[in-house]
Design an enzyme around this catalytic site. Structure first.
Site, mmCIF file in Angstrom:
data_model
loop_
_atom_site.group_PDB
_atom_site.id
_atom_site.type_symbol
_atom_site.label_atom_id
_atom_site.label_comp_id
_atom_site.label_asym_id
_atom_site.label_seq_id
_atom_site.Cartn_x
_atom_site.Cartn_y
_atom_site.Cartn_z
ATOM 1 N N ASN A 9 0.694 -0.802 0.360
ATOM 2 C CA ASN A 9 -0.035 -0.587 0.392
ATOM 3 C C ASN A 9 0.923 0.946 0.515
ATOM 4 O O ASN A 9 1.518 1.587 1.284
ATOM 5 C CB ASN A 9 -0.886 0.220 0.816
ATOM 6 N N TRP A 10 0.947 2.025 -1.136
ATOM 7 C CA TRP A 10 1.987 2.982 -1.379
ATOM 8 C C TRP A 10 1.626 4.503 -0.900
ATOM 9 O O TRP A 10 2.463 5.492 -0.312
ATOM 10 C CB TRP A 10 2.427 3.014 -3.084
ATOM 11 N N LYS A 11 0.328 4.188 -0.326
ATOM 12 C CA LYS A 11 -0.467 5.432 0.157
ATOM 13 C C LYS A 11 -0.509 6.459 -0.714
ATOM 14 O O LYS A 11 0.032 6.020 -2.143
ATOM 15 C CB LYS A 11 0.278 5.976 1.734
ATOM 16 N N HIS A 96 -9.358 1.373 4.881
ATOM 17 C CA HIS A 96 -8.168 1.613 5.229
ATOM 18 C C HIS A 96 -8.816 2.105 6.766
ATOM 19 O O HIS A 96 -9.514 2.992 6.392
ATOM 20 C CB HIS A 96 -7.403 1.819 4.421
ATOM 21 N N GLU A 98 -7.340 4.613 7.332
ATOM 22 C CA GLU A 98 -7.046 6.189 7.694
ATOM 23 C C GLU A 98 -7.744 6.490 6.915
ATOM 24 O O GLU A 98 -8.146 7.907 7.203
ATOM 25 C CB GLU A 98 -5.692 6.708 6.351
ATOM 26 N N GLU A 168 -5.404 -4.817 10.433
ATOM 27 C CA GLU A 168 -4.207 -4.257 10.910
ATOM 28 C C GLU A 168 -5.066 -3.513 12.143
ATOM 29 O O GLU A 168 -5.801 -2.318 12.004
ATOM 30 C CB GLU A 168 -5.021 -2.803 9.849
ATOM 31 N N GLY A 174 2.367 2.525 10.830
ATOM 32 C CA GLY A 174 2.891 3.292 10.610
ATOM 33 C C GLY A 174 3.583 3.533 11.869
ATOM 34 O O GLY A 174 4.512 4.790 12.215
ATOM 35 N N SER A 214 2.987 -2.158 10.608
ATOM 36 C CA SER A 214 4.324 -2.388 10.358
ATOM 37 C C SER A 214 5.114 -3.474 10.792
ATOM 38 O O SER A 214 6.241 -4.181 11.051
ATOM 39 C CB SER A 214 4.957 -1.759 11.989
ATOM 40 N N GLY A 235 2.714 -1.624 4.928
ATOM 41 C CA GLY A 235 2.813 0.176 3.695
ATOM 42 C C GLY A 235 4.502 0.473 3.233
ATOM 43 O O GLY A 235 4.717 0.331 2.392
ATOM 44 N N GLY A 236 5.447 1.454 4.491
ATOM 45 C CA GLY A 236 6.079 1.914 4.146
ATOM 46 C C GLY A 236 7.500 0.880 4.081
ATOM 47 O O GLY A 236 7.927 1.044 2.912
#
Ligand code: PEP
Length: 252
Positions: A9-11, A96, A98, A168, A174, A214, A235-236
């Protein structure tokens, strides 16, 4: 047999050029490798069609990170599920944390998005997870059950069978804090049981349940070795090929 999946997930990261470079690098790295999971990259909308062209014929699938809850029309700034599907993307991340937290996406809205995604032949990667306070007050199972129930439980068995679930825990996204392998397995087993009670054992057994929060090269193997953890939503660590690849290879 349910699928093993590692989805990035590049966001809201990467210009179009950077995203294309990352997809090309990943495609090349995976070309001569045996991999034991499906790979998905969740890109910003504007990257979808170009990334889909780059990865065509490879082992990589493409996901949007959202889609509208309306089919088409006067909804300035929105992108519909049919538009996403027309780019060559075949997955969409929905729910998600966010989106739920910053854009007030409700269970009802997500239900509409899931239905539109399915009717446009997109595979929803549907995210659930509790915030820290809910875990600390031991409400995490109730919270996750409600998120599943409120957005997915009116689907037919046939439609539900197309869904991928991502657990999640919001406190792990994150933050560098990961759920322990035991915490992940406990929740994944609970999700599978909840799905079995609603849709039957067979469908629950065949549902891929991904862990997100994470997850990285150092912890992926341990997390994925749990019987109910079928991969990850990353993600990251999906933003650089050399960090994402070892997570994919955690299934080797
Ligand atoms: C995510 O956003 O889905 C996620 C899991 O992020 P991170 O891996 O950076 O915690």
């Amino acid at each position: 047999m349910r699928k093993k999946i590692v989805a990035g997930n590049w966001k809201m990261n990467k210009t179009l050029q950077e995203g294309l470079a990352l997809s090309k690098e990943l495609k090349e790295l995976l070309e001569n490798k045996t991999i034991n999971c499906e790979v998905v990259v969740g890109t910003p909308y504007i990257h979808l069609s170009e990334v889909a062209k780059v990865v065509e014929g490879s082992k990589i699938h493409v996901a949007a990170q959202n889609c509208a809850n309306k089919e088409s029309g006067a909804y300035t700034g929105e992108i519909s599920a049919s538009m996403v599907a027309s780019t060559g993307a075949d997955h969409v991340i929905l729910g998600h944390s966010e989106r739920r937290a910053y854009y007030n996406e409700t269970a009802e809205l997500l239900k509409e998005k899931v239905e539109l995604a399915l009717s446009n032949k997109l595979i929803p990667i549907f995210c659930v997870g509790e915030v820290l306070e809910e875990r600390e007050s031991e409400k995490h199972f109730d919270v996750v059950a409600k998120q599943l129930k409120d957005s997915l439980f009116e689907l037919s068995k046939e439609d539900f069978a197309k869904i991928v679930v991502a657990y999640e825990p919001v406190w792990a996204i994150g933050t560098g804090k990961t759920a322990s392998a035991d915490q992940a397995q406990e929740m994944h087993a609970f999700i599978r049981k909840t799905l079995a009670d609603k849709f039957g054992e067979e469908i629950a057994d065949n549902t891929s349940i991904l862990y997100g929060g994470s997850c990285n090269a150092g912890n992926a193997k341990e997390l994925f070795s749990n019987p109910d953890v079928d991969g990850g939503l990353i993600g990251g660590a999906s933003l650089e090929a050399d960090k994402f690849l070892p997570i994919i290879e955690a299934f080797n």
